[in-house]
Design a protein around this motif. Structure first.
Motif, PDB file in Angstrom:
ATOM      1  N   MET A  80      32.421  39.739  33.375  1.00 14.87           N
ATOM      2  CA  MET A  80      32.907  40.851  32.563  1.00 14.87           C
ATOM      3  C   MET A  80      33.160  40.379  31.129  1.00 14.87           C
ATOM      4  O   MET A  80      33.470  39.212  30.886  1.00 14.87           O
ATOM      5  N   PRO A  81      33.057  41.298  30.154  1.00 15.39           N
ATOM      6  CA  PRO A  81      33.340  40.921  28.760  1.00 15.39           C
ATOM      7  C   PRO A  81      34.823  40.672  28.555  1.00 15.39           C
ATOM      8  O   PRO A  81      35.666  41.119  29.332  1.00 15.39           O
ATOM      9  N   GLU A  82      35.138  39.919  27.504  1.00 15.55           N
ATOM     10  CA  GLU A  82      36.536  39.664  27.166  1.00 15.55           C
ATOM     11  C   GLU A  82      37.235  40.978  26.820  1.00 15.55           C
ATOM     12  O   GLU A  82      36.598  41.889  26.290  1.00 15.55           O
ATOM     13  N   PRO A  83      38.557  41.145  27.065  1.00 20.92           N
ATOM     14  CA  PRO A  83      39.446  40.156  27.697  1.00 20.92           C
ATOM     15  C   PRO A  83      39.494  40.276  29.216  1.00 20.92           C
ATOM     16  O   PRO A  83      40.214  39.540  29.867  1.00 20.92           O
ATOM     17  N   SER A  84      38.743  41.211  29.793  1.00 21.69           N
ATOM     18  CA  SER A  84      38.855  41.451  31.235  1.00 21.69           C
ATOM     19  C   SER A  84      38.221  40.355  32.067  1.00 21.69           C
ATOM     20  O   SER A  84      38.312  40.370  33.288  1.00 21.69           O
ATOM     21  N   SER A  85      37.579  39.381  31.439  1.00 18.29           N
ATOM     22  CA  SER A  85      36.973  38.290  32.206  1.00 18.29           C
ATOM     23  C   SER A  85      38.032  37.420  32.868  1.00 18.29           C
ATOM     24  O   SER A  85      37.738  36.704  33.827  1.00 18.29           O
ATOM     25  N   THR A  86      39.265  37.461  32.352  1.00 17.94           N
ATOM     26  CA  THR A  86      40.348  36.679  32.963  1.00 17.94           C
ATOM     27  C   THR A  86      41.233  37.535  33.869  1.00 17.94           C
ATOM     28  O   THR A  86      42.208  37.043  34.424  1.00 17.94           O
ATOM     29  N   ALA A  87      40.897  38.807  34.018  1.00 21.33           N
ATOM     30  CA  ALA A  87      41.682  39.714  34.852  1.00 21.33           C
ATOM     31  C   ALA A  87      41.213  39.641  36.303  1.00 21.33           C
ATOM     32  O   ALA A  87      40.137  39.113  36.613  1.00 21.33           O
ATOM     33  N   ILE A  88      42.037  40.170  37.181  1.00 21.63           N
ATOM     34  CA  ILE A  88      41.637  40.360  38.574  1.00 21.63           C
ATOM     35  C   ILE A  88      41.160  41.797  38.701  1.00 21.63           C
ATOM     36  O   ILE A  88      41.920  42.744  38.453  1.00 21.63           O
ATOM     37  N   HIS A  89      39.901  41.975  39.070  1.00 23.64           N
ATOM     38  CA  HIS A  89      39.297  43.301  39.173  1.00 23.64           C
ATOM     39  C   HIS A  89      39.364  43.776  40.625  1.00 23.64           C
ATOM     40  O   HIS A  89      38.999  43.034  41.548  1.00 23.64           O
ATOM     41  N   CYS A  90      39.820  45.016  40.813  1.00 25.57           N
ATOM     42  CA  CYS A  90      39.972  45.555  42.166  1.00 25.57           C
ATOM     43  C   CYS A  90      39.461  46.984  42.230  1.00 25.57           C
ATOM     44  O   CYS A  90      39.380  47.691  41.218  1.00 25.57           O
ATOM     45  N   ILE A  91      39.135  47.403  43.438  1.00 21.92           N
ATOM     46  CA  ILE A  91      38.745  48.787  43.704  1.00 21.92           C
ATOM     47  C   ILE A  91      39.646  49.326  44.806  1.00 21.92           C
ATOM     48  O   ILE A  91      39.769  48.715  45.871  1.00 21.92           O
ATOM     49  N   LEU A  92      40.280  50.453  44.546  1.00 24.25           N
ATOM     50  CA  LEU A  92      41.154  51.095  45.534  1.00 24.25           C
ATOM     51  C   LEU A  92      40.419  52.284  46.119  1.00 24.25           C
ATOM     52  O   LEU A  92      39.940  53.154  45.381  1.00 24.25           O
ATOM     53  N   ARG A  93      40.324  52.331  47.447  1.00 22.41           N
ATOM     54  CA  ARG A  93      39.582  53.411  48.097  1.00 22.41           C
ATOM     55  C   ARG A  93      40.341  53.908  49.317  1.00 22.41           C
ATOM     56  O   ARG A  93      41.247  53.248  49.827  1.00 22.41           O
ATOM     57  N   LEU A  94      39.951  55.077  49.799  1.00 20.61           N
ATOM     58  CA  LEU A  94      40.553  55.660  50.989  1.00 20.61           C
ATOM     59  C   LEU A  94      39.875  55.129  52.242  1.00 20.61           C
ATOM     60  O   LEU A  94      38.685  54.807  52.241  1.00 20.61           O
ATOM     61  N   ALA A  95      40.633  55.045  53.315  1.00 20.57           N
ATOM     62  CA  ALA A  95      40.102  54.640  54.618  1.00 20.57           C
ATOM     63  C   ALA A  95      40.964  55.288  55.689  1.00 20.57           C
ATOM     64  O   ALA A  95      42.007  55.880  55.402  1.00 20.57           O
ATOM     65  N   ASN A  96      40.511  55.186  56.928  1.00 19.43           N
ATOM     66  CA  ASN A  96      41.289  55.716  58.043  1.00 19.43           C
ATOM     67  C   ASN A  96      41.297  54.694  59.165  1.00 19.43           C
ATOM     68  O   ASN A  96      40.250  54.139  59.536  1.00 19.43           O
TER      69      ASN A  96
END
Length: 675
Positions: free
Chosen positions: A43-59
């Motif tokens: 990812m481009p700076e500054p997000s290259s040092t971030a933790i990237h997550c995806i929140l989704r629904l489940a059952n």
């Protein structure tokens, strides 16, 4: 006071949660996919040092694959502005601890899916939080595994985890250890480890030694790593109440500390064996040094060596609960029936084995954090509701428990003379009363309700401030004596006064006509009343039972010691020494009886209007009524109010009616309304 969510910029909540709220207990949950470090680096700076997550629904009904994370976290944790976590592209404020556990769960090249309470629940939505907390038992039970995060490496935790791993590699069959752990098994376990980790293994029963190993310094390492092990077993994670439910309900788990990981079952098994291994290692080296005084090794001085006692550490106390509640063990190993009353009593009763301080930031979680372990939570109709304050939760839980049995009344600590915002029948789990006998045991020693047992028990709890139950009023209190106080001076003046007052009440009772007592009862009454007909079970010191012959003999020995009668003086004894020997001999025989009497500290002897003699709690006063609710193993003292309701004063012991004698002959049924 209950904690509230701290004021923050709520824009990220709207972005993540409000489009798909979870307000039904139908298995719907959110799962968090943590992208790999390789993905973040692209990812481009500054997000290259971030933790990237995806929140989704489940059952949960669709059997999603995920790891449940159990870690130290509270809603009120301070946000670390230097830590960046992006969820569905939006920055989410996180604490240092939350960032650390996400970073630990993150993989190098592959994404990983987790359920983590801090992000997967919208804690600002009270309804959603309530429904999601109600599903936590299912979440941890159905997760592929649980990650138990103890925190980063500090205080030698890497060495401690390495030693636990080394011991775990030599462990016996896990099933054998869990189901059949005994000191003998512990010794066998220790010998197995020492034979493979020491250049000088301990001798066996025949004096022979096992082959040498490639780890000659392991015994010495056990000494140096003890502080690190203790620090690991006392981490803040082990002091949170939620840890008990999360660990107990997890079929598989991984304990992580820093960059060290161990299977939860291995960690649990080794932790339970640490005392045996360390203490026997110390004794073994002491014996070896005693046999070879010229050895260059410094001899161990056992008089200055403290025995290892990890069994009292917070970690061991939490891990011990896992054996009670695990659902993945064979039915003959686990205890399938764990009612909520038993669980709450186990955790909060003063002096109970399971009683130890466990922290909750929200006082309502004193109950909600244990609901998932209860086998009857559904039938009780109790579920988390964070829209209620703590007092409402106490009233709701007490009413639900009392709809099944009157036994919770024995735990109430609100007497008629105590200022309280709660109705007298409400159990406050922060201020619990120790019952006269085991309030939740099925083999209770008393059965005062007699034939009017649980089949006749009915309670109406529709009024939030009152409950109504059927029972009978036995009598009213006429005279109340002084509360018994154990005499710490050794002069036994308090004992003499206590026994004398009971004897006076008894003589007044039996002199009246008609007396409620028979001649047969007279022979044992004065021995049974001072201890409320209860003694400690010698085979199980945490249980009580009805008094036996040994208790009656102890009473006679105590009387002999108090009588101060002096035998004839012999040629070689002075009267003073002879008298002291006489008293000491009888007091030794009365030790168990005095121990049983010590349980009655603070209790008062009393006499009723018709001649019953008994013992009551500190708040008891003249004119209080003695009543037996249907289904109750013990009577209670009640105080009538101006509105014709009663305030609960507390449990009482009444000699002669504790086995249903009164209930077999009474003719008047009463509707007892408690406020």
């Amino acid at each position: 006071m209950d904690t509230k969510h701290p004021p923050q910029d709520e824009a990220w909540r709207s972005h993540l949660y409000f489009q798909a709220p979870l307000r039904k207990c139908n298995g719907d949950i959110r799962l968090l996919t943590i992208q790999s470090r390789k993905y973040a680096a692209s990812m481009p700076e500054p997000s290259s040092t971030a933790i990237h997550c995806i929140l989704r629904l489940a059952n949960l009904k669709n059997d999603p694959k995920f790891t449940a994370i159990s870690h130290e976290w509270e809603e009120t944790d301070a946000t670390d502005e230097e830590k960046l976590v992006l969820v569905n592209g939006a920055p989410v404020p996180v604490s240092t601890g939350l960032f650390n556990v996400l970073e630990h769960a993150q993989k190098e090249a592959d994404p990983t899916t987790v359920w983590i309470k801090a992000i997967c629940i919208n804690h600002a939505d009270i309804q959603e939080k309530s429904t999601q907390v109600a599903q936590i038992a299912d979440i941890y039970g159905l997760a592929a595994r649980t990650l138990v995060w103890l925190g980063p490496s500090t205080d030698g935790s890497d060495d401690a985890m390495d030693v636990i791993r080394q011991i775990g590699e030599e462990q016996l069959s896990l099933n054998s250890l869990v189901a059949n752990w005994t000191p003998q098994v512990g010794h066998q376990f220790w010998r197995s480890i020492m034979s493979k980790t020491s250049s000088e293994p301990p001798p066996d029963a025949q004096g022979e030694t096992s082959p040498a190993s490639t780890h000659p310094d392991f015994k010495a390492r056990l000494d140096t790593v003890q502080p690190a092990l203790r620090s690991l077993m006392e981490r803040a994670y082990w002091s949170r109440l939620w840890s008990v439910e999360e660990i107990s309900l997890s079929a598989k788990g991984i304990v992580s500390c820093g960059n060290r990981r161990l299977p939860l079952d291995t960690f649990c098994t080794v932790a339970k064996s640490l005392d045996t291994i360390i203490n026997e290692s110390t004794v073994s080296r002491w014996l070896a040094s005693a046999k070879t005084p010229t050895s260059p090794n410094r001899p161990i001085n056992l008089s200055t060596s403290e025995p290892s006692n990890f069994a009292q550490s917070p970690a061991l106390k939490v891990l011990a609960q896992r054996d009670f509640y695990r659902r993945d063990l064979d039915s003959w190993v686990r205890t399938p029936n764990q009612p909520l009353l038993s669980i709450l009593h186990r955790f909060y009763a003063p002096g109970s084995d399971g009683n130890f301080p466990l922290r909750v930031a929200d006082s309502r979680d004193r109950v909600y954090a244990l609901l998932g372990l209860a086998s009857d939570a559904t039938t009780l109709g109790i579920s988390p509701d964070y829209g209620k304050d703590y007092s409402q939760v106490l009233i709701e839980v007490s009413a639900a428990l009392l709809r099944k049995t009157p036994r919770p009344l024995q735990l109430c600590n609100h007497t008629a003379t105590t200022e309280s915002n709660y109705p007298s029948w409400v159990v406050d789990w922060t201020n619990l009363k120790t019952p006269l006998s085991d309030a939740v045991a099925s083999n209770r020693p008393f059965y005062a309700c007699g034939p009017a047992d649980e089949r006749f028990y009915r309670v109406d709890s529709s009024n939030p401030s009152q409950i109504s139950m059927k029972g009978t009023v036995v009598d009213n209190v006429k005279t109340v004596g002084a509360a018994y106080q154990a005499d710490e001076t050794g002069e036994l003046e308090q004992v003499r006064s206590y026994l004398s007052e009971i004897k006076n009440f008894w003589e007044e009772s039996t002199a009246s006509q008609p007396s409620p007592y028979s001649a047969e009862q007279t022979a044992v009454a004065l021995a049974k009343i001072p201890v409320a007909d209860i003694e400690v079970d010698p085979e199980r010191r945490d249980h009580t039972r009805r008094t036996a012959t040994v208790t009656l003999d102890g009473y006679q020995s105590l009387l002999s010691a108090l009588s101060a009668e002096k035998p004839d003086v012999g040629e070689e004894k002075t009267p003073e020494k002879d008298h002291a020997d006489h008293t000491s001999k009888h007091l030794n025989r009365a030790t168990d009886y005095l121990a049983a009497m010590s349980r009655m500290e603070g209790w008062k002897p009393f006499l009723t209007e018709t001649g019953y003699v008994g013992l009551g709690s500190t708040g008891l006063a003249a004119q209080d009524s003695i009543a037996i609710p249907y289904g109750s193993p013990v009577p209670f003292a009640l105080r009538r109010q101006e509105d014709e309701t009663y305030r609960l004063v507390g449990e009482v012991y009444v000699f002669g009616i504790m086995d249903g004698e009164f209930m077999k002959v009474h003719t008047k049924e009463t509707l007892i309304r408690l406020s």
